[in-house]
Design a protein around this motif. Structure first.
Motif, short mmCIF file in Angstrom:
data_model
loop_
_atom_site.label_atom_id
_atom_site.label_comp_id
_atom_site.label_asym_id
_atom_site.label_seq_id
_atom_site.Cartn_x
_atom_site.Cartn_y
_atom_site.Cartn_z
N SER A 12 0.80 -1.40 -0.18
CA SER A 12 -0.01 0.09 0.07
C SER A 12 0.90 1.20 0.06
O SER A 12 2.09 1.23 0.43
CB SER A 12 -1.02 -0.08 1.14
N ARG A 13 0.31 2.28 -0.51
CA ARG A 13 1.00 3.61 -0.61
C ARG A 13 0.07 4.74 -0.10
O ARG A 13 -1.05 4.83 -0.78
CB ARG A 13 1.76 3.97 -1.79
N VAL A 14 0.13 5.40 0.69
CA VAL A 14 -0.72 6.54 1.40
C VAL A 14 -0.40 7.78 0.54
O VAL A 14 0.99 8.32 0.89
CB VAL A 14 -0.68 6.79 3.08
N VAL A 15 -1.00 8.30 -0.20
CA VAL A 15 -1.11 9.54 -0.91
C VAL A 15 -1.61 10.74 -0.08
O VAL A 15 -2.93 10.61 0.28
CB VAL A 15 -1.16 9.50 -2.29
N THR A 16 -1.05 12.05 0.32
CA THR A 16 -1.65 13.02 1.14
C THR A 16 -1.45 14.26 0.25
O THR A 16 -0.68 14.61 -0.52
CB THR A 16 -0.98 12.97 2.54
N GLN A 17 -2.54 15.01 0.83
CA GLN A 17 -2.45 16.19 0.28
C GLN A 17 -3.17 17.46 1.25
O GLN A 17 -4.31 17.11 1.60
CB GLN A 17 -3.31 16.63 -1.10
N ARG A 18 -2.35 18.32 1.65
CA ARG A 18 -3.05 19.52 2.48
C ARG A 18 -3.84 20.63 1.77
O ARG A 18 -3.45 20.52 0.50
CB ARG A 18 -1.88 20.00 3.28
N VAL A 19 -4.84 21.00 2.31
CA VAL A 19 -5.80 22.18 1.69
C VAL A 19 -6.09 23.06 2.78
O VAL A 19 -6.28 22.62 4.04
CB VAL A 19 -7.01 21.25 0.83
N HIS A 20 -6.07 24.29 2.53
CA HIS A 20 -6.65 25.27 3.38
C HIS A 20 -8.11 25.63 3.35
O HIS A 20 -8.45 26.48 2.69
CB HIS A 20 -5.71 26.43 2.99
N CYS A 21 -8.86 24.52 4.05
CA CYS A 21 -10.13 24.98 4.41
C CYS A 21 -10.66 23.94 5.41
O CYS A 21 -9.70 23.03 5.69
CB CYS A 21 -10.96 24.60 3.10
#
Length: 142
Positions: A12-21
């Protein structure tokens, strides 16, 4: 609902992305099947069509697929299950969490499927990263 692949050796691979909301706003957009074609290019090539408890979508690589989504919840769970024609159902774990006031993080776990070679697994991870960036762009644009 249980994942379809019970093999403990699955990568498995966890793909993350931050967002300003706020995470609730991020959840509302990401959980709306009608908005999937706006940001999930790896999954939805066209509008989804509802059929009772599931949806049908045209995918970019597999033709038509059947989709199910986690029920609406207060925990940020966005899991979904995709069944392309002639292929076993694929479980796609997906979350959004609040990491700070006004900041959220999407976390998508890519489970390597039995037919995937290293290149396909890497390509899917890159595609998911692009789709999460597109989702963040929608959210940050207002």
């Amino acid at each position: 609902m249980k994942p379809t692949n019970d093999n403990p050796t699955v990568q498995s691979r966890v793909v993350t992305q931050r967002v300003h909301c706020d995470w609730r706003r991020a959840y509302a957009l990401a959980a709306d099947p009608a908005r999937l074609p706006d940001w999930a290019s790896g999954l939805a090539k066209s509008a989804l069509v509802r059929h009772g408890d599931h949806w049908t979508v045209r995918t970019p690589e597999s033709g038509d697929a059947r989709m199910r989504f986690a029920p609406s919840n207060d925990f940020g769970v966005l899991d979904h299950w995709v069944t392309p024609e002639g292929v076993p159902e694929v479980y796609l774990p997906f979350r959004v969490i609040g990491v700070a006031p006004g900041v959220s993080e999407f976390q998508f776990t890519l489970l390597r499927q039995p037919h995937m070679d290293d290149a396909a697994f890497a390509r899917d991870a890159e595609w998911i990263a692009r789709d999460l960036q597109a989702l963040c762009g929608l959210l940050e644009a207002g």
